[in-house]
Design a protein around this motif. Structure first.
Motif, short mmCIF file in Angstrom:
data_model
loop_
_atom_site.label_atom_id
_atom_site.label_comp_id
_atom_site.label_asym_id
_atom_site.label_seq_id
_atom_site.Cartn_x
_atom_site.Cartn_y
_atom_site.Cartn_z
N MET A 28 0.93 -0.98 0.05
CA MET A 28 -0.21 -0.14 0.44
C MET A 28 0.86 1.01 0.56
O MET A 28 2.00 1.09 0.54
N GLY A 29 0.69 2.71 -0.90
CA GLY A 29 1.33 3.47 -0.92
C GLY A 29 2.15 3.55 -2.55
O GLY A 29 2.41 3.99 -3.09
N LEU A 30 3.17 2.50 -2.67
CA LEU A 30 3.52 2.56 -3.06
C LEU A 30 3.11 1.90 -4.42
O LEU A 30 2.33 2.25 -5.96
N ASN A 31 1.25 1.46 -4.46
CA ASN A 31 0.70 1.64 -5.93
C ASN A 31 0.02 2.37 -5.83
O ASN A 31 -0.83 2.41 -7.28
N ALA A 32 -0.55 2.97 -4.82
CA ALA A 32 -0.80 4.48 -5.05
C ALA A 32 0.24 5.19 -5.98
O ALA A 32 -0.53 6.14 -6.49
N TYR A 33 1.47 5.59 -5.48
CA TYR A 33 2.77 5.82 -6.19
C TYR A 33 2.50 5.63 -7.58
O TYR A 33 2.55 6.69 -8.98
N PHE A 34 2.40 4.33 -7.94
CA PHE A 34 2.12 3.67 -8.72
C PHE A 34 1.14 4.11 -9.80
O PHE A 34 1.57 4.91 -11.27
N THR A 35 0.27 3.99 -9.91
CA THR A 35 -1.35 4.58 -10.83
C THR A 35 -0.86 5.99 -10.53
O THR A 35 -1.47 6.77 -11.55
N THR B 81 1.20 8.61 -9.37
CA THR B 81 2.16 9.53 -9.25
C THR B 81 2.66 8.95 -10.72
O THR B 81 2.90 10.14 -12.02
N VAL B 82 3.30 8.43 -11.20
CA VAL B 82 3.77 7.05 -12.01
C VAL B 82 3.37 7.37 -13.54
O VAL B 82 3.48 7.64 -14.81
N VAL B 83 1.97 6.89 -13.82
CA VAL B 83 1.29 6.15 -14.43
C VAL B 83 0.10 7.59 -14.66
O VAL B 83 0.01 8.15 -16.11
N LEU B 84 -0.50 8.38 -14.20
CA LEU B 84 -1.59 9.55 -14.30
C LEU B 84 -0.88 10.37 -14.23
O LEU B 84 -1.24 10.84 -15.11
N SER C 60 3.84 5.39 -19.20
CA SER C 60 3.17 4.08 -19.36
C SER C 60 3.17 2.80 -18.35
O SER C 60 4.25 2.89 -18.02
N TRP C 61 2.04 2.27 -17.88
CA TRP C 61 1.88 0.88 -17.09
C TRP C 61 3.50 0.12 -17.39
O TRP C 61 3.62 -0.63 -16.41
N SER D 60 2.88 13.48 -4.63
CA SER D 60 4.28 11.90 -5.47
C SER D 60 4.81 12.49 -3.79
O SER D 60 5.26 13.26 -3.08
N ILE D 61 4.82 10.78 -3.70
CA ILE D 61 5.77 10.01 -2.76
C ILE D 61 7.50 10.70 -3.37
O ILE D 61 7.96 10.96 -2.08
#
Length: 438
Positions: A82-89, A91-94, A99-100, A392-393
């Protein structure tokens, strides 16, 4: 069962097979919410195939937890963090428009670096290099970030032209009301110390939602798992090697490293497994974590890390890797309840209370920051507050790593800052100067 008891050292750890099965089951239901939240974040939000992410989540959790049990003999479970999945989604992707596939590549590379640091035994050096205050700040900041995501997704906090964000003026909307009710139920269960409170809260919220017509009824309960092919081996490693993605890879690695170290030490201490304040078989445990992260990226999910919810299993008597093996078996069985997950995970009112509560739990590390020392407090505060405010983390981590050595140098305490921190601060400054936000 004598061979099983001998392998996992039941006698030495004063436990039994029955106790280990109960503990493993407890851990699974305590952290089962990840089976709904992760597909929601990566599937519904980041645009990945929902069914494939669900399978990747369950398989990565099962594999990582099984390795932890068999290799390190610890009662600790792993799953996408948790947290890293939100950062992935977000911050990084959206946020960054990556791209994912490239984001998965960054996760895979962070796993390789984690494994390398483990094999060459540099992990202790890095862990000891980072000040305790910054470690606590990163955890608390991620907690605020996750909670903000939960409030936003639920429609409780909405955008405002005047103040950027504000409370939703239409709190009587069915979805918002269901979120609030689910949050209240989960909070009451947690206050009462109910094991698996987050998962039970989600299930209860789903049932109430179906009764009131807010949540559509599932199209079934049990089915064969969906195909993982849409995300299997889709990570773009070459794309992730772009120098501009340094901060992303670093954020994945940094958070995973300290998440895992903190969980291992905390749960092991609770189970009285530490020897002279050191963790036996730490290398094996960290190896299991890094392999799980690489495997998870290959399957199609964000960084896999150790879960503090494992402490619930220890509280139930779990003391050996058999506890983890049982938890892994539950994750494999969960593959066959996809119809339920597909229905419930698509409703923000069901997943949002879990995000908010996890945020509360992670924010508890604020108490470990030395607020009376401004050279510690200011970098920590900026780390915490910049994560949700910049969404952004990585930016929060970078700000903290820049201001910490700066503050220490200004008061003449430059010798207390490890050279690695100076190097990272310079790299982050260069990144801000030439690349904008992280």
């Amino acid at each position: 069962m004598g061979k099983v008891g001998h392998y996992f050292r039941f006698a030495e750890n004063q436990t039994t097979l029955r106790t280990e099965i109960l503990a493993g089951t407890t851990i699974f239901f305590t952290m089962a919410y990840i089976l709904l939240v992760n597909p929601y974040l990566l599937g519904k939000e980041a645009g990945m195939d929902f069914g494939a992410v669900f399978v990747a989540t369950a398989l990565a959790a099962a594999l990582g937890t099984l390795l932890m049990g068999l290799l390190a003999n610890y009662p600790i479970a792993l799953a996408p963090g948790m947290g890293l999945n939100a950062y992935f989604t977000y911050t990084v992707v959206l946020g960054m428009g990556v791209s994912w596939q490239v984001a998965l590549g960054a996760v895979f590379i962070s796993g390789i670096l984690f494994l390398f640091l483990t094999l060459v035994r540099l992990r202790e050096l890095i862990i000891n290099t980072i000040p305790a205050g910054l470690k606590s700040a990163v955890s608390a900041g991620i907690g605020l970030f996750i909670a903000f995501v939960g409030l936003k997704n639920a429609g409780i906090v909405v955008a405002s032209e005047a103040t950027l964000v504000q409370m939703n003026t239409s709190l009587t909307e069915p979805g918002v009301l269901l979120t609030v009710l689910g949050l209240v139920i989960t909070v009451l269960l947690m206050i009462r110390g109910v094991k698996g409170a987050i998962f039970i809260g989600m299930v209860t919220t789903a049932i109430i939602g179906m009764i009131t017509g807010v949540v559509p009824p599932p199209q079934g309960v049990v089915s064969l798992p969906p195909s993982v092919t849409p995300t299997l081996l889709q990570m773009d490693i070459m794309g992730a090697l772009d120098l501009g993605l340094f901060s992303i890879i670093f954020a994945f690695l940094f958070v995973d490293l300290f998440d895992t170290a903190g969980t291992l030490v905390g749960v092991s201490k609770q189970a009285n497994l530490l020897k002279e304040n050191k963790l036996p078989r730490a290398g094996r445990a960290l190896t299991a974590d890094s392999i799980a992260t690489m495997s998870g990226a290959a399957l199609g999910t964000s960084t896999v890390t150790s879960y503090i919810e494992s402490s619930a299993g220890v509280a139930s008597g779990g003391r050996t890797g058999m506890t983890a093996v049982v938890t892994a078996a539950w994750f494999l069985l969960a593959l066959f309840i996809f119809p339920l997950v597909e229905t419930f995970a698509s409703v923000a009112a069901i997943t949002s209370p879990a995000l908010i509560i996890v945020g509360v739990l992670m924010a508890s590390s604020l108490k470990d920051i030395e607020w009376n020392d401004l050279t510690e407090a200011i970098p920590a505060f900026l780390t915490v507050v910049m994560m949700p405010l910049t969404f952004s983390i990585a930016t929060g981590i970078a700000i903290g790593f820049i201001f910490y050595p700066l503050a220490k140098v200004f008061v003449g305490q430059y010798k207390r800052v490890h050279p690695i921190l100076y190097i990272l601060a310079i790299l982050f400054i260069i990144r801000f100067a030439f690349g904008g936000s992280l």
